[in-house]
Scaffold this motif. Sequence first.
Motif, PDB file in Angstrom:
ATOM      1  N   ILE A  45     -78.282  27.985   8.496  1.00 38.93           N
ATOM      2  CA  ILE A  45     -79.071  26.982   9.079  1.00 38.93           C
ATOM      3  C   ILE A  45     -79.446  25.806   8.127  1.00 38.93           C
ATOM      4  O   ILE A  45     -79.187  24.546   8.794  1.00 38.93           O
ATOM      5  CB  ILE A  45     -80.303  27.628   9.489  1.00 38.93           C
ATOM      6  CG1 ILE A  45     -80.162  28.468  10.863  1.00 38.93           C
ATOM      7  CG2 ILE A  45     -81.451  26.219   9.920  1.00 38.93           C
ATOM      8  CD1 ILE A  45     -81.365  28.973  11.224  1.00 38.93           C
ATOM      9  N   PRO A  46     -79.629  26.078   7.067  1.00 36.50           N
ATOM     10  CA  PRO A  46     -79.668  24.632   6.114  1.00 36.50           C
ATOM     11  C   PRO A  46     -78.415  23.656   6.276  1.00 36.50           C
ATOM     12  O   PRO A  46     -78.620  22.311   6.205  1.00 36.50           O
ATOM     13  CB  PRO A  46     -79.878  25.144   4.771  1.00 36.50           C
ATOM     14  CG  PRO A  46     -80.657  26.355   5.001  1.00 36.50           C
ATOM     15  CD  PRO A  46     -79.912  26.966   6.013  1.00 36.50           C
ATOM     16  N   TRP A  47     -77.286  24.320   6.225  1.00 40.22           N
ATOM     17  CA  TRP A  47     -76.164  23.220   6.460  1.00 40.22           C
ATOM     18  C   TRP A  47     -76.177  22.559   7.863  1.00 40.22           C
ATOM     19  O   TRP A  47     -75.741  21.395   7.787  1.00 40.22           O
ATOM     20  CB  TRP A  47     -74.712  24.084   6.026  1.00 40.22           C
ATOM     21  CG  TRP A  47     -74.811  24.935   4.821  1.00 40.22           C
ATOM     22  CD1 TRP A  47     -74.843  26.246   4.604  1.00 40.22           C
ATOM     23  CD2 TRP A  47     -74.399  24.299   3.607  1.00 40.22           C
ATOM     24  NE1 TRP A  47     -74.967  26.628   3.433  1.00 40.22           N
ATOM     25  CE2 TRP A  47     -74.717  25.625   2.601  1.00 40.22           C
ATOM     26  CE3 TRP A  47     -74.285  22.954   3.154  1.00 40.22           C
ATOM     27  CZ2 TRP A  47     -74.464  25.305   1.058  1.00 40.22           C
ATOM     28  CZ3 TRP A  47     -74.065  22.796   1.769  1.00 40.22           C
ATOM     29  CH2 TRP A  47     -74.203  23.908   0.707  1.00 40.22           C
ATOM     30  N   LEU A  48     -76.332  23.381   8.810  1.00 46.54           N
ATOM     31  CA  LEU A  48     -76.619  22.936  10.045  1.00 46.54           C
ATOM     32  C   LEU A  48     -77.634  21.697  10.044  1.00 46.54           C
ATOM     33  O   LEU A  48     -77.411  20.501  10.431  1.00 46.54           O
ATOM     34  CB  LEU A  48     -76.980  23.643  11.174  1.00 46.54           C
ATOM     35  CG  LEU A  48     -77.014  23.092  12.815  1.00 46.54           C
ATOM     36  CD1 LEU A  48     -75.861  22.513  13.053  1.00 46.54           C
ATOM     37  CD2 LEU A  48     -77.555  24.328  13.582  1.00 46.54           C
ATOM     38  N   LEU A  49     -79.124  22.081   9.704  1.00 46.56           N
ATOM     39  CA  LEU A  49     -80.062  21.059   9.544  1.00 46.56           C
ATOM     40  C   LEU A  49     -79.779  19.812   8.722  1.00 46.56           C
ATOM     41  O   LEU A  49     -80.127  18.825   9.071  1.00 46.56           O
ATOM     42  CB  LEU A  49     -81.190  21.620   9.081  1.00 46.56           C
ATOM     43  CG  LEU A  49     -82.121  22.445  10.002  1.00 46.56           C
ATOM     44  CD1 LEU A  49     -83.167  23.290   9.082  1.00 46.56           C
ATOM     45  CD2 LEU A  49     -82.473  21.678  10.962  1.00 46.56           C
ATOM     46  N   MET A  50     -78.967  19.875   7.755  1.00 48.14           N
ATOM     47  CA  MET A  50     -78.564  18.800   6.737  1.00 48.14           C
ATOM     48  C   MET A  50     -77.667  17.668   7.712  1.00 48.14           C
ATOM     49  O   MET A  50     -78.069  16.504   7.678  1.00 48.14           O
ATOM     50  CB  MET A  50     -77.748  19.340   5.750  1.00 48.14           C
ATOM     51  CG  MET A  50     -77.524  18.467   4.505  1.00 48.14           C
ATOM     52  SD  MET A  50     -76.902  19.182   3.053  1.00 48.14           S
ATOM     53  CE  MET A  50     -75.533  19.852   3.629  1.00 48.14           C
ATOM     54  N   ALA A  51     -77.074  18.113   8.610  1.00 47.50           N
ATOM     55  CA  ALA A  51     -76.250  17.265   9.394  1.00 47.50           C
ATOM     56  C   ALA A  51     -77.042  16.802  10.527  1.00 47.50           C
ATOM     57  O   ALA A  51     -76.907  15.754  11.036  1.00 47.50           O
ATOM     58  CB  ALA A  51     -75.095  17.910  10.096  1.00 47.50           C
ATOM     59  N   GLU A  52     -78.175  17.360  10.786  1.00 51.67           N
ATOM     60  CA  GLU A  52     -78.842  16.989  11.901  1.00 51.67           C
ATOM     61  C   GLU A  52     -80.024  16.080  11.577  1.00 51.67           C
ATOM     62  O   GLU A  52     -80.159  15.044  12.135  1.00 51.67           O
ATOM     63  CB  GLU A  52     -79.446  18.137  12.627  1.00 51.67           C
ATOM     64  CG  GLU A  52     -78.614  18.870  13.349  1.00 51.67           C
ATOM     65  CD  GLU A  52     -78.913  20.061  14.373  1.00 51.67           C
ATOM     66  OE1 GLU A  52     -78.569  20.484  15.232  1.00 51.67           O
ATOM     67  OE2 GLU A  52     -80.282  20.607  13.663  1.00 51.67           O
ATOM     68  N   ILE A  53     -80.465  16.352  10.437  1.00 45.75           N
ATOM     69  CA  ILE A  53     -81.969  15.510   9.974  1.00 45.75           C
ATOM     70  C   ILE A  53     -81.488  14.472   8.921  1.00 45.75           C
ATOM     71  O   ILE A  53     -82.529  13.666   8.791  1.00 45.75           O
ATOM     72  CB  ILE A  53     -82.966  16.697   9.635  1.00 45.75           C
ATOM     73  CG1 ILE A  53     -82.843  17.149   8.004  1.00 45.75           C
ATOM     74  CG2 ILE A  53     -83.284  17.654  10.553  1.00 45.75           C
ATOM     75  CD1 ILE A  53     -83.668  18.077   7.356  1.00 45.75           C
ATOM     76  N   LEU A  54     -80.745  14.442   8.360  1.00 43.55           N
ATOM     77  CA  LEU A  54     -80.215  13.380   7.689  1.00 43.55           C
ATOM     78  C   LEU A  54     -79.931  12.048   8.362  1.00 43.55           C
ATOM     79  O   LEU A  54     -79.208  12.151   9.265  1.00 43.55           O
ATOM     80  CB  LEU A  54     -79.179  13.677   6.417  1.00 43.55           C
ATOM     81  CG  LEU A  54     -79.422  14.645   5.683  1.00 43.55           C
ATOM     82  CD1 LEU A  54     -78.175  14.926   4.674  1.00 43.55           C
ATOM     83  CD2 LEU A  54     -80.513  14.200   4.704  1.00 43.55           C
ATOM     84  N   PRO A  55     -80.479  10.817   8.027  1.00 49.59           N
ATOM     85  CA  PRO A  55     -80.244   9.479   8.365  1.00 49.59           C
ATOM     86  C   PRO A  55     -78.859   9.110   8.473  1.00 49.59           C
ATOM     87  O   PRO A  55     -77.934   9.394   7.503  1.00 49.59           O
ATOM     88  CB  PRO A  55     -81.151   8.751   8.055  1.00 49.59           C
ATOM     89  CG  PRO A  55     -81.638   9.114   6.664  1.00 49.59           C
ATOM     90  CD  PRO A  55     -81.474  10.533   6.645  1.00 49.59           C
ATOM     91  N   ALA A  56     -78.373   8.744   9.392  1.00 44.05           N
ATOM     92  CA  ALA A  56     -76.709   8.202   9.339  1.00 44.05           C
ATOM     93  C   ALA A  56     -76.477   7.396   8.289  1.00 44.05           C
ATOM     94  O   ALA A  56     -75.307   7.339   7.729  1.00 44.05           O
ATOM     95  CB  ALA A  56     -76.344   7.697  10.674  1.00 44.05           C
ATOM     96  N   ARG A  57     -77.472   6.339   8.044  1.00 39.64           N
ATOM     97  CA  ARG A  57     -76.806   5.525   7.056  1.00 39.64           C
ATOM     98  C   ARG A  57     -76.793   6.265   5.598  1.00 39.64           C
ATOM     99  O   ARG A  57     -76.271   5.421   4.885  1.00 39.64           O
ATOM    100  CB  ARG A  57     -77.986   4.311   7.114  1.00 39.64           C
ATOM    101  CG  ARG A  57     -79.442   4.855   6.564  1.00 39.64           C
ATOM    102  CD  ARG A  57     -80.475   3.846   6.483  1.00 39.64           C
ATOM    103  NE  ARG A  57     -81.819   4.335   6.215  1.00 39.64           N
ATOM    104  CZ  ARG A  57     -82.386   4.740   7.213  1.00 39.64           C
ATOM    105  NH1 ARG A  57     -82.188   5.186   8.444  1.00 39.64           N
ATOM    106  NH2 ARG A  57     -83.878   5.307   6.792  1.00 39.64           N
ATOM    107  N   ALA A  58     -77.354   7.252   5.468  1.00 36.64           N
ATOM    108  CA  ALA A  58     -77.368   7.951   4.059  1.00 36.64           C
ATOM    109  C   ALA A  58     -76.885   9.412   4.207  1.00 36.64           C
ATOM    110  O   ALA A  58     -76.948   9.914   3.283  1.00 36.64           O
ATOM    111  CB  ALA A  58     -78.965   8.004   3.606  1.00 36.64           C
TER     112      ALA A  58
END
Length: 201
Positions: free
Chosen positions: A114-127
Amino acid sequence: SRGRDDARELSTHHRFSGINAVIFFSGSILGSAGMANRDLGGCIIMAIQVGMTALSCVLMDRAGRRTLLLTSLAGMALAAGAMALFCAAHLPPLVALAALVLYIAAFAVGLGPIPWLLMAEILPARARGVASSVATLTNWTCSFVVTECFSTVLAALSPQGTFLLFALVCVAGALYVAAKVPETKGVSLDQIEALFNNAHL
């Protein structure tokens, strides 16, 4: 941003939970526990990891990320506590096998994928690119530290102390998830970014 902090924090708990030590040294742990066929025990543990990771793929969009993370961390804390009790009370080897199976199963259903999935979901697109790299670097640095220092920690804290430490890390991770990690099931990436932006207004 909060998204970057969440990704970095989850990466730290992901590895400091002791998962790499348990995976890499499962045979040695079972052998020390008195299990006659430690290779068979190691194979059982790895098969459980594969099966539970597949189950996580099915459950992720049904149960939700937070629910699986909390369940995962609670199961890992319970299993690590059971291992500490096993080491302190010299219980039968099957107790150690059951505790390690629970530990791996709990990890594979939540804290593993799940952390790998969340990383793609919660990180802002610009960063997202830079922040994902930082979170991944943090993850594998923690992995290296845990694997490299496991024997030293065992000698310093005793086996029961080491597993108790892992249990406490899992409890701290569960508290962090409960307090800080948002549920992203059924939420679009734009909605998630807006949620984090509003949190800083």
